[in-house]
Design an enzyme around this catalytic site. Structure first.
Site, PDB file in Angstrom:
ATOM      1  CG  HIS A 189     -18.146  -8.339 -20.174  1.00  0.00           C
ATOM      2  ND1 HIS A 189     -19.067  -8.785 -19.275  1.00  0.00           N
ATOM      3  CD2 HIS A 189     -17.046  -7.984 -19.446  1.00  0.00           C
ATOM      4  CE1 HIS A 189     -18.560  -8.712 -18.037  1.00  0.00           C
ATOM      5  NE2 HIS A 189     -17.328  -8.211 -18.129  1.00  0.00           N
ATOM      6  CD  GLN A 191      19.621 -10.019  14.309  1.00  0.00           C
ATOM      7  OE1 GLN A 191      18.413 -10.122  14.163  1.00  0.00           O
ATOM      8  NE2 GLN A 191      20.190  -8.879  14.690  1.00  0.00           N
ATOM      9  CD  GLU A 243      14.504 -10.291  10.392  1.00  0.00           C
ATOM     10  OE1 GLU A 243      13.879  -9.304  10.825  1.00  0.00           O
ATOM     11  OE2 GLU A 243      14.858 -11.237  11.131  1.00  0.00           O
ATOM     12  CG  HIS A 244      18.764  -9.176   9.583  1.00  0.00           C
ATOM     13  ND1 HIS A 244      18.060  -9.769  10.611  1.00  0.00           N
ATOM     14  CD2 HIS A 244      18.330  -7.896   9.507  1.00  0.00           C
ATOM     15  CE1 HIS A 244      17.241  -8.883  11.151  1.00  0.00           C
ATOM     16  NE2 HIS A 244      17.361  -7.742  10.489  1.00  0.00           N
ATOM     17  CG  HIS A 291      16.163 -10.266  18.290  1.00  0.00           C
ATOM     18  ND1 HIS A 291      15.530  -9.107  18.653  1.00  0.00           N
ATOM     19  CD2 HIS A 291      17.039  -9.908  17.312  1.00  0.00           C
ATOM     20  CE1 HIS A 291      15.994  -8.091  17.943  1.00  0.00           C
ATOM     21  NE2 HIS A 291      16.914  -8.555  17.126  1.00  0.00           N
ATOM     22  CG  ASP A 300      18.531  -4.082  13.975  1.00  0.00           C
ATOM     23  OD1 ASP A 300      17.833  -4.412  12.999  1.00  0.00           O
ATOM     24  OD2 ASP A 300      18.989  -4.900  14.787  1.00  0.00           O
TER      25      ASP A 300
END
Length: 429
Positions: free
Chosen positions: A421, A260, A328-329, A263, A362
């Site tokens: 109403h 990761q 995220e992971h 990235h 992934d």
């Protein structure tokens, strides 16, 4: 080098603040440029779209060549390794099988007193998928964004992606999109493509929702058009958090952290462990493995800024910290990973066991890899069938059923000062 910290409330708080403060969306005058592009596309349609494509992508696009035609799709298949095509097909089928299980049915439930309540589920009519261009191709991302739309039954799935100066699209991107079930591919990228999808031009139709990753211009454009159309999310930098005990293999853990960190420089890689010996071994392995990786420079900056190994006394502390980070992971590399699952409240995707590395998710596992980032796993979910459907409530009352609830409705309406109403019910009583 990745630092080893001992957990306490202050360190944990600083780490969380640092991780959640990462942002690709604070870029000063970029938002102004994006707003100008969107306004231009909205006012001038194709004319503006073609001008921006020529300016930024150096391709002289027009109404006749903006759409990828069947001959270009066939040509793309000849330029992609046949083994890779088979891998893409296998991945697509696994993604399809997983998302098929997310399907929901419409329902209608009558009751004895004349009420009938239900829910109608329908796919969105048209969805736009943005795919980044450039030399790199990410067919996995193409599959993850298009396949759920296909499974949901979206009537028209259109994709936009920046062309080369010769007007070419990466052949692997075309092949992945074709396998996933795209209906049309347009040669357009950047904020101008997002605006075209949001408002429509003479060539590109207006969509109901825009999904897919992109650079800062794309991210800000998606945020700006939200409300005119729906969007999936404004994605932030990638993250991995690993919970590990003494049973974990330091070579595996280090490799997963680095998967990761490569990235980008804002990516986060964090290990939380109860084992000091594992922490020391992972630190050594990270340095050893980083030295031979192609993206060494990016990895080192990522680890310096947003990487950490945190020692905790037990997994109550570990899950308290991980739930606050809401990664995220998340990998759970402990002896009994399923035993810890009930304590994990916030995570985009949870990988259980020593042989379930994040890259498996992934590419080939099947669940979607488009996941909430920046702590948003506290309230957002992975991309799914739900992102490509809409729901309508169904209500039907007989006269007797209305009379049974009429007085209550009148009371409620009058309490809110909405006498019209209340009158809508009274005239039927």
């Amino acid at each position: 080098m990745i630092n080893i910290l001992k957990y306490n409330d202050e360190e944990g708080k600083k780490l969380i603040e640092g991780l959640l403060s990462r942002s690709q969306l604070e870029y000063g005058d970029v938002q102004e440029k994006v707003n100008a592009i969107i306004a231009d596309i909205k006012a001038n349609g194709d004319k503006a779209l073609f001008e921006y494509t020529k300016k930024f992508d150096k391709f002289d696009v027009n109404a006749d060549n903006i759409l990828v035609i069947e001959e270009e799709v066939k040509e793309a298949y000849t330029k992609v390794d046949p083994e890779l095509i088979e891998v893409i097909k296998k991945s697509a089928e696994r993604i399809r099988a997983f998302h098929e299980k997310q399907k929901m049915n419409s329902w209608l439930e009558p009751s004895k007193n004349g009420e009938m309540l239900g829910q109608l589920i329908r796919p969105l009519a048209r969805v736009g998928v943005y795919v980044p261009g450039g030399k790199a191709a990410y067919p996995s991302s193409v599959l993850m964004n298009i396949m759920p739309a296909n499974v949901a039954g979206v009537e028209e799935i259109i994709m936009t992606t920046p062309p080369s100066a010769e007007g070419k699209i990466n052949p692997t991107t075309i092949v992945a999109a074709d396998i996933a079930g795209v209906h049309k591919i347009y040669k357009a990228g950047g904020a101008q493509a997002v605006a075209a999808l949001a408002f429509g031009t003479e060539s590109i139709p207006k969509v109901d929702k825009i999904v897919g990753p992109g650079n800062i211009f794309v991210a800000l454009a998606k945020r700006s058009v939200y409300g005119y159309v729906n969007i999936d999310s404004v994605a932030g930098p990638s993250e991995i958090l690993i919970l590990a005990d003494e049973s974990a293999n330091p070579v595996y853990v280090a490799a997963d952290l680095l998967s990761q960190a490569e990235h980008d420089e804002l990516a986060s890689a964090v290990l939380i462990t109860t084992s000091e010996s594992l922490a020391n071994e992972v630190q050594k392995e990270v340095e050893k493995q980083t030295a031979v990786l192609e993206r060494k420079g990016i990895i080192e900056k990522s680890l310096d800024n947003y990487g950490a190994i945190i020692l905790v006394k037990d997994f109550d502390e570990a899950t308290t910290l991980s739930n606050a980070i809401a990664p995220e992971h998340m990998e759970v590399c402990i002896k009994e990973p399923f035993g810890l699952l009930p304590k994990i409240q916030n995570a985009g995707a949870i990988f259980l066991g020593h042989f379930t590395p994040e890259p498996l998710g992934d590419y080939m596992a099947g669940p979607n890899h488009v996941l909430p980032t920046g702590g948003t796993a506290r309230f957002f979910s992975p991309l799914s069938i739900d992102d490509y459907i809409k729901k309508s409530s169904i209500i039907s009352f007989s006269e007797d059923a209305l009379k049974a609830l009429g007085k209550d409705v009148i009371k409620f309406a009058e309490a809110e000062g909405l006498t019209a109403h209340a009158n809508s019910i009274k005239v039927r009583m």
